[in-house]
Scaffold this active site. Sequence first.
Site, PDB file in Angstrom:
ATOM      1  N   LEU A   9       0.847  -1.188   0.000  1.00  0.00           N
ATOM      2  CA  LEU A   9       0.000   0.000   0.000  1.00  0.00           C
ATOM      3  C   LEU A   9       0.880   1.234   0.000  1.00  0.00           C
ATOM      4  O   LEU A   9       1.768   1.369   0.845  1.00  0.00           O
ATOM      5  CB  LEU A   9      -0.905   0.033   1.232  1.00  0.00           C
ATOM      6  N   LEU A  25      -0.674   5.000   7.481  1.00  0.00           N
ATOM      7  CA  LEU A  25       0.408   5.332   6.557  1.00  0.00           C
ATOM      8  C   LEU A  25       0.803   4.109   5.732  1.00  0.00           C
ATOM      9  O   LEU A  25       0.192   3.060   5.819  1.00  0.00           O
ATOM     10  CB  LEU A  25       1.593   5.938   7.301  1.00  0.00           C
ATOM     11  N   GLY A  26       1.835   4.254   4.874  1.00  0.00           N
ATOM     12  CA  GLY A  26       2.196   3.191   3.937  1.00  0.00           C
ATOM     13  C   GLY A  26       2.447   1.871   4.642  1.00  0.00           C
ATOM     14  O   GLY A  26       3.033   1.831   5.709  1.00  0.00           O
ATOM     15  N   SER A  27       2.010   0.762   4.063  1.00  0.00           N
ATOM     16  CA  SER A  27       2.078  -0.498   4.783  1.00  0.00           C
ATOM     17  C   SER A  27       1.985  -1.680   3.826  1.00  0.00           C
ATOM     18  O   SER A  27       2.089  -1.541   2.613  1.00  0.00           O
ATOM     19  CB  SER A  27       0.956  -0.563   5.825  1.00  0.00           C
ATOM     20  N   ARG A  28       1.750  -2.863   4.408  1.00  0.00           N
ATOM     21  CA  ARG A  28       1.727  -4.111   3.650  1.00  0.00           C
ATOM     22  C   ARG A  28       0.629  -5.014   4.205  1.00  0.00           C
ATOM     23  O   ARG A  28       0.413  -5.074   5.417  1.00  0.00           O
ATOM     24  CB  ARG A  28       3.095  -4.786   3.802  1.00  0.00           C
TER      25      ARG A  28
END
Length: 214
Positions: A95, A181-184
Amino acid sequence: MAKEGVPWTVGFFAAALLFMMLSRRLSLEPLRYLGWICGLVALLVAYFFRDPRRKPPEGEGLVVSAADGRVAEIERGVREEIYLQSKAVRVGLILSLWDVHINRAPVSGLVELLKYVPGGFWPAFTRRARRENEHNLLGIQGSEGKVLVKQVAGLLARRIVCRVRMGDAVTRGQKFGLIRLGSRVEVFLPETVELKVKRGDRLLAGETILGVFR
Protein backbone atom coordinates in the site's frame (compact mmCIF):
# COMPACT_ATOMS: atom_id res chain seq x y z
CA MET A 1 -13.75 9.06 6.89
CA ALA A 2 -12.42 6.36 9.21
CA LYS A 3 -13.12 7.30 12.83
CA GLU A 4 -9.40 7.05 13.67
CA GLY A 5 -8.78 10.09 11.46
CA VAL A 6 -11.42 12.37 12.99
CA PRO A 7 -9.39 13.61 16.02
CA TRP A 8 -6.36 14.38 13.84
CA THR A 9 -8.38 16.21 11.19
CA VAL A 10 -10.37 18.23 13.73
CA GLY A 11 -7.22 19.03 15.69
CA PHE A 12 -5.30 20.39 12.69
CA PHE A 13 -8.32 22.38 11.47
CA ALA A 14 -8.73 23.86 14.96
CA ALA A 15 -5.03 24.76 15.04
CA ALA A 16 -5.35 26.38 11.61
CA LEU A 17 -8.26 28.55 12.77
CA LEU A 18 -6.44 29.49 15.97
CA PHE A 19 -3.30 30.58 14.12
CA MET A 20 -5.37 32.60 11.63
CA MET A 21 -7.23 34.38 14.43
CA LEU A 22 -4.02 35.15 16.33
CA SER A 23 -2.40 36.37 13.13
CA ARG A 24 -5.16 38.93 12.60
CA ARG A 25 -5.28 40.00 16.24
CA LEU A 26 -1.51 40.27 16.75
CA SER A 27 -0.65 41.27 13.16
CA LEU A 28 1.97 38.53 12.97
CA GLU A 29 2.38 37.24 9.43
CA PRO A 30 4.26 34.01 10.42
CA LEU A 31 1.18 32.85 12.35
CA ARG A 32 -0.89 33.10 9.18
CA TYR A 33 1.59 30.84 7.39
CA LEU A 34 1.36 28.34 10.25
CA GLY A 35 -2.41 28.44 9.87
CA TRP A 36 -2.17 27.59 6.17
CA ILE A 37 0.24 24.74 6.93
CA CYS A 38 -2.08 23.27 9.58
CA GLY A 39 -5.03 23.56 7.20
CA LEU A 40 -3.11 21.75 4.48
CA VAL A 41 -2.10 18.98 6.89
CA ALA A 42 -5.74 18.62 7.96
CA LEU A 43 -6.78 18.11 4.32
CA LEU A 44 -4.02 15.53 3.79
CA VAL A 45 -5.05 13.64 6.93
CA ALA A 46 -8.70 13.66 5.84
CA TYR A 47 -7.64 12.30 2.44
CA PHE A 48 -5.51 9.57 3.99
CA PHE A 49 -8.33 8.38 6.28
CA ARG A 50 -10.98 8.53 3.54
CA ASP A 51 -13.49 5.70 3.55
CA PRO A 52 -15.04 5.28 0.09
CA ARG A 53 -18.09 3.08 -0.29
CA ARG A 54 -17.34 -0.34 -1.75
CA LYS A 55 -19.75 -2.90 -3.23
CA PRO A 56 -18.51 -6.50 -2.83
CA PRO A 57 -19.18 -8.82 -5.79
CA GLU A 58 -21.83 -11.50 -5.43
CA GLY A 59 -21.25 -15.18 -6.08
CA GLU A 60 -20.28 -18.46 -4.46
CA GLY A 61 -16.72 -19.11 -3.36
CA LEU A 62 -15.38 -15.62 -4.11
CA VAL A 63 -12.40 -14.19 -2.23
CA VAL A 64 -11.96 -10.42 -2.46
CA SER A 65 -8.91 -8.31 -1.76
CA ALA A 66 -8.34 -7.39 1.88
CA ALA A 67 -6.65 -4.10 0.96
CA ASP A 68 -6.13 -1.50 -1.71
CA GLY A 69 -2.70 -1.63 -3.29
CA ARG A 70 -0.40 -3.31 -5.78
CA VAL A 71 0.25 -7.05 -5.94
CA ALA A 72 3.97 -7.23 -5.19
CA GLU A 73 4.34 -10.97 -4.63
CA ILE A 74 2.56 -14.23 -5.34
CA GLU A 75 4.14 -17.27 -3.74
CA ARG A 76 2.74 -20.78 -4.09
CA GLY A 77 3.42 -23.82 -1.96
CA VAL A 78 4.04 -21.77 1.20
CA ARG A 79 3.76 -23.81 4.38
CA GLU A 80 1.37 -21.84 6.61
CA GLU A 81 1.52 -23.39 10.08
CA ILE A 82 -0.29 -20.85 12.24
CA TYR A 83 -3.86 -21.10 10.95
CA LEU A 84 -4.30 -22.92 7.64
CA GLN A 85 -1.76 -25.56 8.75
CA SER A 86 -1.21 -26.63 5.16
CA LYS A 87 0.43 -25.47 1.97
CA ALA A 88 -0.98 -22.15 0.83
CA VAL A 89 -0.78 -19.38 -1.73
CA ARG A 90 0.56 -16.09 -0.34
CA VAL A 91 -0.49 -12.85 -2.04
CA GLY A 92 1.49 -9.82 -0.86
CA LEU A 93 0.07 -6.32 -1.36
CA ILE A 94 2.01 -3.08 -0.97
CA LEU A 95 0.00 0.00 0.00
CA SER A 96 1.38 3.39 -0.96
CA LEU A 97 0.87 6.49 1.15
CA TRP A 98 -1.99 7.50 -1.18
CA ASP A 99 -3.95 4.23 -1.14
CA VAL A 100 -7.06 3.78 0.98
CA HIS A 101 -5.77 2.06 4.12
CA ILE A 102 -8.98 0.50 5.40
CA ASN A 103 -8.84 -3.31 5.40
CA ARG A 104 -11.80 -5.54 4.53
CA ALA A 105 -12.69 -9.18 5.10
CA PRO A 106 -11.87 -11.35 2.04
CA VAL A 107 -14.66 -13.85 2.79
CA SER A 108 -17.73 -14.25 4.96
CA GLY A 109 -17.28 -16.41 8.03
CA LEU A 110 -16.26 -16.58 11.67
CA VAL A 111 -13.13 -15.03 13.17
CA GLU A 112 -11.18 -17.99 14.57
CA LEU A 113 -7.76 -16.39 15.01
CA LEU A 114 -6.55 -13.02 16.24
CA LYS A 115 -2.87 -12.71 17.04
CA TYR A 116 -0.77 -9.59 17.48
CA VAL A 117 2.98 -10.08 17.00
CA PRO A 118 5.39 -7.28 18.04
CA GLY A 119 8.38 -6.62 15.81
CA GLY A 120 10.39 -4.10 13.85
CA PHE A 121 9.46 -1.37 11.38
CA TRP A 122 11.38 -2.07 8.19
CA PRO A 123 10.13 -0.50 4.92
CA ALA A 124 7.04 -2.39 3.74
CA PHE A 125 8.57 -3.38 0.38
CA THR A 126 11.53 -5.27 1.91
CA ARG A 127 11.76 -8.97 2.73
CA ARG A 128 12.70 -8.16 6.30
CA ALA A 129 9.35 -6.39 6.69
CA ARG A 130 7.49 -9.58 5.80
CA ARG A 131 9.49 -11.68 8.26
CA GLU A 132 10.34 -9.31 11.11
CA ASN A 133 7.90 -6.40 11.27
CA GLU A 134 5.13 -5.91 13.78
CA HIS A 135 1.97 -7.52 12.45
CA ASN A 136 -1.52 -8.72 13.22
CA LEU A 137 -3.02 -12.02 12.06
CA LEU A 138 -6.72 -12.50 11.33
CA GLY A 139 -8.00 -15.99 10.54
CA ILE A 140 -11.49 -16.43 9.07
CA GLN A 141 -13.29 -19.75 8.66
CA GLY A 142 -15.51 -19.34 5.62
CA SER A 143 -18.04 -21.76 4.18
CA GLU A 144 -15.53 -22.86 1.51
CA GLY A 145 -12.38 -22.88 3.63
CA LYS A 146 -9.98 -20.88 5.76
CA VAL A 147 -8.35 -17.55 4.86
CA LEU A 148 -5.59 -15.78 6.78
CA VAL A 149 -4.97 -12.03 6.57
CA LYS A 150 -1.70 -10.51 7.81
CA GLN A 151 -1.61 -6.76 8.51
CA VAL A 152 2.03 -5.67 8.51
CA ALA A 153 3.37 -2.41 9.92
CA GLY A 154 5.99 -0.48 7.94
CA LEU A 155 8.61 2.22 8.34
CA LEU A 156 5.94 4.93 8.72
CA ALA A 157 2.92 2.73 9.45
CA ARG A 158 3.37 2.08 13.15
CA ARG A 159 -0.21 1.63 14.21
CA ILE A 160 -2.27 -1.42 13.25
CA VAL A 161 -5.99 -1.26 14.01
CA CYS A 162 -8.17 -4.39 14.12
CA ARG A 163 -11.79 -3.85 15.14
CA VAL A 164 -13.09 -7.43 15.20
CA ARG A 165 -12.90 -9.95 18.04
CA MET A 166 -12.63 -13.70 18.34
CA GLY A 167 -15.91 -15.38 17.41
CA ASP A 168 -17.25 -12.40 15.45
CA ALA A 169 -19.15 -13.12 12.25
CA VAL A 170 -17.89 -11.07 9.30
CA THR A 171 -19.22 -10.67 5.79
CA ARG A 172 -17.27 -10.45 2.55
CA GLY A 173 -16.06 -6.87 2.09
CA GLN A 174 -16.78 -5.84 5.69
CA LYS A 175 -14.37 -3.31 7.18
CA PHE A 176 -12.31 -4.84 9.98
CA GLY A 177 -9.38 -2.47 10.49
CA LEU A 178 -6.67 -0.31 8.98
CA ILE A 179 -2.94 0.40 9.01
CA ARG A 180 -1.85 4.01 9.34
CA LEU A 181 0.41 5.33 6.56
CA GLY A 182 2.20 3.19 3.94
CA SER A 183 2.08 -0.50 4.78
CA ARG A 184 1.73 -4.11 3.65
CA VAL A 185 -1.07 -6.70 3.72
CA GLU A 186 -0.70 -10.40 2.94
CA VAL A 187 -3.46 -12.91 2.28
CA PHE A 188 -2.87 -16.66 2.66
CA LEU A 189 -5.25 -18.86 0.67
CA PRO A 190 -5.68 -22.63 0.38
CA GLU A 191 -4.16 -24.09 -2.77
CA THR A 192 -7.69 -24.97 -3.91
CA VAL A 193 -8.31 -21.27 -4.59
CA GLU A 194 -7.91 -20.25 -8.24
CA LEU A 195 -6.18 -16.87 -8.32
CA LYS A 196 -7.66 -14.13 -10.48
CA VAL A 197 -4.82 -11.61 -10.06
CA LYS A 198 -1.17 -11.37 -11.08
CA ARG A 199 1.89 -9.43 -10.00
CA GLY A 200 1.61 -5.73 -10.72
CA ASP A 201 -2.20 -5.63 -10.59
CA ARG A 202 -3.77 -2.84 -8.55
CA LEU A 203 -6.59 -4.01 -6.30
CA LEU A 204 -9.46 -2.42 -4.40
CA ALA A 205 -10.34 -3.77 -0.97
CA GLY A 206 -13.72 -5.45 -0.83
CA GLU A 207 -14.30 -5.23 -4.60
CA THR A 208 -11.49 -6.83 -6.60
CA ILE A 209 -11.84 -10.61 -6.83
CA LEU A 210 -8.61 -12.14 -5.53
CA GLY A 211 -9.58 -15.72 -6.27
CA VAL A 212 -12.31 -18.36 -6.34
CA PHE A 213 -12.59 -21.53 -4.25
CA ARG A 214 -12.68 -24.62 -6.49
